[in-house]
Write an enzyme that holds these catalytic residues in place. Structure first.
Site, mmCIF file in Angstrom:
data_model
loop_
_atom_site.group_PDB
_atom_site.id
_atom_site.type_symbol
_atom_site.label_atom_id
_atom_site.label_comp_id
_atom_site.label_asym_id
_atom_site.label_seq_id
_atom_site.Cartn_x
_atom_site.Cartn_y
_atom_site.Cartn_z
ATOM 1 N N ASN A 27 14.136 2.517 29.421
ATOM 2 C CA ASN A 27 12.846 1.988 30.159
ATOM 3 C C ASN A 27 13.367 1.377 31.571
ATOM 4 O O ASN A 27 12.415 1.099 32.281
ATOM 5 C CB ASN A 27 11.990 1.138 29.262
ATOM 6 C CG ASN A 27 11.631 1.920 27.917
ATOM 7 O OD1 ASN A 27 11.425 1.155 27.045
ATOM 8 N ND2 ASN A 27 11.361 3.253 28.010
ATOM 9 N N LEU A 28 14.234 0.677 31.535
ATOM 10 C CA LEU A 28 14.650 -0.528 32.377
ATOM 11 C C LEU A 28 14.750 -0.010 33.701
ATOM 12 O O LEU A 28 14.769 -0.654 34.844
ATOM 13 C CB LEU A 28 15.958 -1.274 32.009
ATOM 14 C CG LEU A 28 16.183 -1.848 30.663
ATOM 15 C CD1 LEU A 28 17.423 -2.625 30.483
ATOM 16 C CD2 LEU A 28 14.945 -2.741 30.208
ATOM 17 N N CYS A 86 -14.261 15.586 34.736
ATOM 18 C CA CYS A 86 -14.792 16.399 35.839
ATOM 19 C C CYS A 86 -13.715 16.702 36.549
ATOM 20 O O CYS A 86 -13.799 17.844 37.329
ATOM 21 C CB CYS A 86 -15.729 15.485 36.756
ATOM 22 S SG CYS A 86 -17.296 14.855 36.224
ATOM 23 N N CYS A 143 7.478 11.994 31.278
ATOM 24 C CA CYS A 143 8.498 11.691 32.232
ATOM 25 C C CYS A 143 9.947 11.786 31.297
ATOM 26 O O CYS A 143 10.745 12.302 31.926
ATOM 27 C CB CYS A 143 8.541 10.236 32.425
ATOM 28 S SG CYS A 143 7.016 9.963 33.597
ATOM 29 N N ASP A 163 0.034 -1.765 23.778
ATOM 30 C CA ASP A 163 1.155 -0.904 23.684
ATOM 31 C C ASP A 163 1.698 -0.798 22.373
ATOM 32 O O ASP A 163 1.848 -1.877 21.714
ATOM 33 C CB ASP A 163 2.280 -1.099 24.653
ATOM 34 C CG ASP A 163 3.209 -0.256 24.978
ATOM 35 O OD1 ASP A 163 3.864 0.350 23.988
ATOM 36 O OD2 ASP A 163 3.276 0.287 26.178
#
Length: 366
Positions: free
Chosen positions: A181-182, A289, A303, A173
């Site tokens: 984020n929390l 696919c 998000c 990351d």
């Protein structure tokens, strides 16, 4: 009229006789509990707690008619296990008199399990599962999972894999912890804000299970490093949040022959699958696919743009961890060839089949 003495259908033998029968190919099962197994096993014995053996004997015993030797601590529990097997149709049964205590006193060969007290206590509930046991837990301990992303999906994946005893977890990351984020990224805390996510994740995981080796790579996955990074793992877990990374991971996993555990979340819905074309080309589909081309940004906002229910990544990440453990253990049926979809508002799961695309540019024949 003289009474006829009936012989027991379970033959009682000495430990030395059991050892000789093992040499001739007989199977010896030690039905003691996991904490007893940590003290050692008769050489080449299979460690299966009595309750697990009686629950599903066919899972452990492949030869229904071959001689089956049972041993416990003293000979009592193994006799009870034998009686239970009689009820299930097994007939060629032998009970080792005096059990492991006599085996040791006669100085017959013993194999060490290598499990220490911490191992036994920490993974006690796993050790009682017939699909895991000591052998399976050792598989987990020697496994290496590469996790892409330490965010919403990566947090529950890393936490549960570490708790389960996966011995090596590499976390990739390039981001730092932000207050936004929390709400969903449970590896991080208020104290972690401004800290690289890989560092924050490592602190949390080591606090949970110090046995796990955490390898942190603070970088963004790109074409030049993807193959080298994923090649170190046995299973790759996709905790990313963008299509370029997903396609890159898919193609690299195919080249490296690694199973890829995928999930994605948005608003109140999520989806998960396993893409295993790297090991089963032409049999298992890959990510391309399912999605030959990436949808537009308007059709699939991330998000940050669309929002996400905080618990949703936890649900999907937990499922990713489950699939990862099953792959390592070789247990159950994976989601390869299936896409599992979750609607949190309706609290409903649905499933669709993913066919192999013979024209797929990544795993097809062309």
């Amino acid at each position: 009229m003289a009474l006829i003495e009936m012989k027991s259908p379970i033959t009682v033998i000495t430990p030395e006789q059991a050892l000789g029968m093992q040499v001739d190919g007989a199977m010896l099962i030690d039905v003691r509990e996991p904490d007893e197994h940590t003290l050692g096993l008769p050489v080449n014995a299979l460690a299966v707690p009595r309750a697990n053996l009686e629950l599903d004997p066919a899972f452990h015993i492949r030869d229904f008619k071959g001689p089956l030797l049972l041993i416990c601590g003293s000979g009592h529990r193994s006799m009870l296990a034998g009686e239970a097997l009689l009820q299930k149709g097994y007939r060629n049964l032998f009970n080792v008199e005096g059990g492991f205590q006599r085996w040791k006193s006669e100085k017959l060969p013993i194999q060490e399990t290598g499990a220490d007290k911490d191992f036994n206590e920490r993974y006690a509930r796993h050790l009682r599962l017939p699909q895991v046991g000591i052998a399976g837990q050792k598989k987990l301990e020697s496994a290496h999972v590469v996790l892409i992303g330490a965010g919403g999906l990566g947090s529950p994946v890393a936490y549960y894999l570490a708790a389960a005893g996966v011995g090596n977890i590499s976390i990739i990351d390039n981001d730092v912890v932000d207050k936004s984020n929390l709400q969903r990224q449970i590896l991080h805390t208020e104290m972690s804000i401004g800290t690289p996510k890989v560092e924050s994740a490592a602190i949390a995981i080591r606090a949970l299970n110090p046995r796990v080796k955490i390898h942190t790579i603070q970088t963004r996955l790109h074409a030049e490093n993807a193959l080298d990074i994923i090649s170190i793992g046995d299973v790759v877990v996709d905790g990313s949040d963008n299509f370029p990374t997903r396609y890159l991971l898919n193609d690299a996993c195919i080249k490296a022959g690694k199973p890829l555990v995928y999930a994605a979340v948005q608003r109140f819905s999520g989806q998960i699958s396993v893409f295993d074309a790297g090991r089963q080309r032409g049999i298992a589909p890959c990510y391309r696919c399912l999605f030959p081309e990436a949808p537009s940004g308007e059709d699939a906002p991330n998000c940050a743009e669309a929002g996400v229910l905080g618990v949703l990544p936890g649900v999907m990440g937990l499922l990713q961890a489950t699939e990862t453990l099953k792959i390592i253990l070789g247990a159950g049926q994976s989601l390869s060839g299936r896409l599992l979809q979750f609607d949190a508002l309706a609290m409903r799961f649905s499933e669709i089949r993913i066919p192999v695309d013979p024209e797929c540019p990544s795993c097809g024949n062309s």
